[in-house]
Design an enzyme around this catalytic site. Structure first.
Site, PDB file in Angstrom:
ATOM      1  N   GLN A  84       0.856  -1.179   0.000  1.00 28.56           N
ATOM      2  CA  GLN A  84       0.000   0.000   0.000  1.00 28.56           C
ATOM      3  C   GLN A  84       0.894   1.230   0.000  1.00 28.56           C
ATOM      4  OE1 GLN A  84      -2.007   1.631   3.537  1.00 28.56           O
ATOM      5  NE2 GLN A  84      -3.944   1.227   2.496  1.00 28.56           N
TER       6      GLN A  84
ATOM      7  N   TYR B 205      -6.201  11.007   3.585  1.00 25.92           N
ATOM      8  CA  TYR B 205      -4.784  11.118   3.300  1.00 25.92           C
ATOM      9  C   TYR B 205      -4.646  12.140   2.152  1.00 25.92           C
ATOM     10  CZ  TYR B 205      -3.376   7.165   6.262  1.00 25.92           C
ATOM     11  OH  TYR B 205      -3.113   6.339   7.331  1.00 25.92           O
TER      12      TYR B 205
ATOM     13  N   ALA C 252      -9.839  -7.626   7.338  1.00 24.54           N
ATOM     14  CA  ALA C 252      -8.781  -7.118   8.202  1.00 24.54           C
ATOM     15  C   ALA C 252      -8.918  -7.678   9.609  1.00 24.54           C
ATOM     16  CB  ALA C 252      -8.786  -5.595   8.211  1.00 24.54           C
ATOM     17  N   ARG C 253      -9.917  -7.174  10.372  1.00 18.72           N
ATOM     18  CA  ARG C 253     -10.045  -7.586  11.766  1.00 18.72           C
ATOM     19  C   ARG C 253     -10.229  -9.097  11.910  1.00 18.72           C
ATOM     20  NH1 ARG C 253     -14.587  -3.192  13.155  1.00 18.72           N
ATOM     21  NH2 ARG C 253     -14.977  -3.625  10.957  1.00 18.72           N
TER      22      ARG C 253
END
Length: 388
Positions: free
Chosen positions: A97, A167, A342-343
Site C-alpha cells: 500500500q 490522506y 482485516a479484523r
C-alpha cells in the site's frame, strides 16, 4: 463465481478471492522491515489468503503518519525482498500500500511539515499543515512512481494506491478540506487531478509488471465532505484512464471520523492507555466526540459499494464487515470480484484455510475494535493474547 476459485487481478493469478486488507502493522520501528513484520504477513499467507497487503509504504518521508512507518527507498529493498519471498513461499501474493499521508501525517514525529490540499491544524501534531504547491505535487506524483518501481524491485505482485481516509489524495477530493481556487480546487475535475495523475504515473512506471489497485473513499463520513455521487464519477474517470486493475471501496476520515469505517465498539479506555499524560486524560474526557460510535453489521459498506458495481466495469474489492462465509458468498453474488478482510484475519490468520476446509463458517472476531489502539505497539487481536 465462487470465493475459493482461482482469480485474476491484472497480470496476477490468485489462488482465491480473499485479500488481507491493509492495516498498519506497527512492526517497523526503524522504518524498515523487521522479522516481526515478516512473521505477521507469513501467518496470513500460510493461513490461506490469496494476497496480503503491507501497510503502510509511504511514497515520501514526510508522507508517513509517523516516523516509524516504512517509506520506499533503496535502503528498504533488502528487507522488503525478504518479506515478499517469505509470502511467496507460502503460496500467496503480496501488495504494497503506497501513498502520502498528507494532513494525516504527524509532522512532530516525522520532523517534517505535513502537507495538505489546504492548510489546517492537524489533530495529530497540533501543528499547522502547509498547503501543497504545484511543485510539491509534481514531486509527490513522481515519488509514487518511484515507490512503485521499488515495489517491483522488491518482488511485490501489486501496489495499492491510498486514495482514502483523507490522506493527501483524499484531502484533495474532499470539498470539506480542499479550499483551493487553483487548478487543484473547486470543481470535481480539478479536485480529482492529483488522484488521476498519481494513478497514471504509477501505471506508466510499472506497465503490466504488477497489478495496480486503488483504495477509494465512497464517503468521508464528514459534513460537506467527499460523497457518493462524486466518488462514482472519479471511479469512472480512473477507469477511463486505464490506470487501475481494480478498486477497493472504503469510507471514513482518519482526521475527522475514523470509526465511520470500522463500526462496532469504541475502545476509549484502550486508546487512552496507549498515550502518556496529559493526552490520556484528554482522550477519556473528549475522545467520544472524535471516535463516534456506529453499530456494526455484516457488509456495512455493501449498499454504497453496489452502486459502483453498476457504474464501472473495473473489478471491485468489497471491504467492511466481512467475517462470515455467507457474506463472502453474497459479495460474489453481487458481482464483486474480491473481498478484503482485516479484523477477522487479525483474530484468526488461518481463517481462510478453516473456511475452505469447511471447519468454520464465521470468524471469532466480535468487532470490539480493541485491536485499533495496538497499532502503536504491534497490531494484534488482544483477545488472542488474553486467551479468549
Amino acid at each position: 463465481m465462487k470465493i475459493f476459485e482461482t482469480a485474476y487481478l491484472g497480470p496476477l493469478t490468485l489462488r482465491n478471492r480473499v485479500i488481507k486488507a491493509a492495516t498498519f502493522e506497527g512492526r517497523t520501528p526503524e522504518a524498515l522491515v523487521t522479522d516481526e513484520l515478516i512473521d505477521f504477513h507469513r501467518a496470513v499467507a500460510a493461513g490461506g489468503a490469496a494476497m496480503t497487503t503491507v501497510a503502510y509504504c509511504a511514497s515520501s518521508p514526510e508522507g508517513r503518519t509517523d516516523r516509524h512507518q516504512i517509506w520506499m527507498r533503496p535502503e528498504a529493498v533488502a528487507g522488503l525482498t525478504r518479506l515478499t519471498e517469505t509470502v511467496h513461499a507460502e503460496g500467496a501474493a503480496i501488495s504494497a500500500q503506497i501513498g502520502h499521508a498528507g494532513p494525516v501525517a504527524n509532522s512532530k514525529s516525522n520532523r517534517a511539515t505535513a502537507l495538505a490540499s489546504s492548510w489546517q491544524i492537524s489533530p495529530l501534531s497540533m501543528r499547522l499543515t502547509r498547503t501543497a504547491s504545484a511543485s510539491d505535487l509534481d514531486r509527490i506524483v513522481a515519488d509514487h512512481a518511484r515507490a512503485a518501481r521499488i515495489a517491483v524491485q522488491s518482488g511485490f505482485d501489486a501496489v495499492e494506491l491510498h486514495f482514502g481516509h483523507n490522506y493527501l489524495v483524499s484531502s484533495f477530493l474532499s470539498p470539506a478540506l480542499n479550499r483551493r481556487s487553483d487548478q487543484f480546487g473547486g470543481s470535481l475535475e480539478n479536485r480529482a487531478r492529483v488522484a488521476r495523475a498519481v494513478a497514471s504515473a504509477v501505471r506508466a512506471e510499472v506497465g503490466t509488471e504488477i497489478a495496480v489497485t486503488a483504495k477509494l473513499n465512497m464517503d468521508d463520513g464528514v459534513p460537506g465532505g467527499f460523497w457518493l455521487d462524486e466518488s462514482l464519477q472519479v471511479a469512472q474517470w480512473l477507469e477511463s484512464d486505464g490506470s487501475l486493475d481494480a478498486l477497493e471501496l472504503t469510507a471514513g476520515s482518519s482526521l475527522k471520523n475514523p470509526m465511520y469505517l470500522f463500526r462496532g465498539d469504541v475502545p476509549l479506555r484502550d486508546f487512552a492507555a496507549s498515550f502518556p499524560q496529559p493526552q490520556r486524560a484528554g482522550i477519556r474526557m473528549v475522545g467520544s466526540k472524535f471516535l463516534r460510535a456506529y453499530p456494526y453489521k455484516e457488509a456495512y459498506l455493501l449498499e454504497q459499494a453496489r452502486q459502483f458495481r453498476s457504474a464501472v466495469d473495473l473489478p471491485l474489492i468489497l471491504l467492511g464487515g466481512i467475517s462470515t462465509r455467507e457474506t463472502m458468498d453474497l459479495a460474489m453474488t453481487e458481482g464483486f470480484e474480491f473481498v478484503a478482510m482485516a479484523r477477522a484475519l487479525l483474530r484468526e490468520p488461518d481463517l481462510i484455510n478453516k473456511m475452505q476446509k469447511e471447519e468454520v463458517t464465521s470468524s471469532l472476531c466480535i468487532h470490539c475494535n480493541r485491536c485499533m489502539p495496538t497499532i502503536y505497539s504491534g497490531t494484534r487481536c488482544v483477545l488472542v493474547n488474553e486467551g479468549a
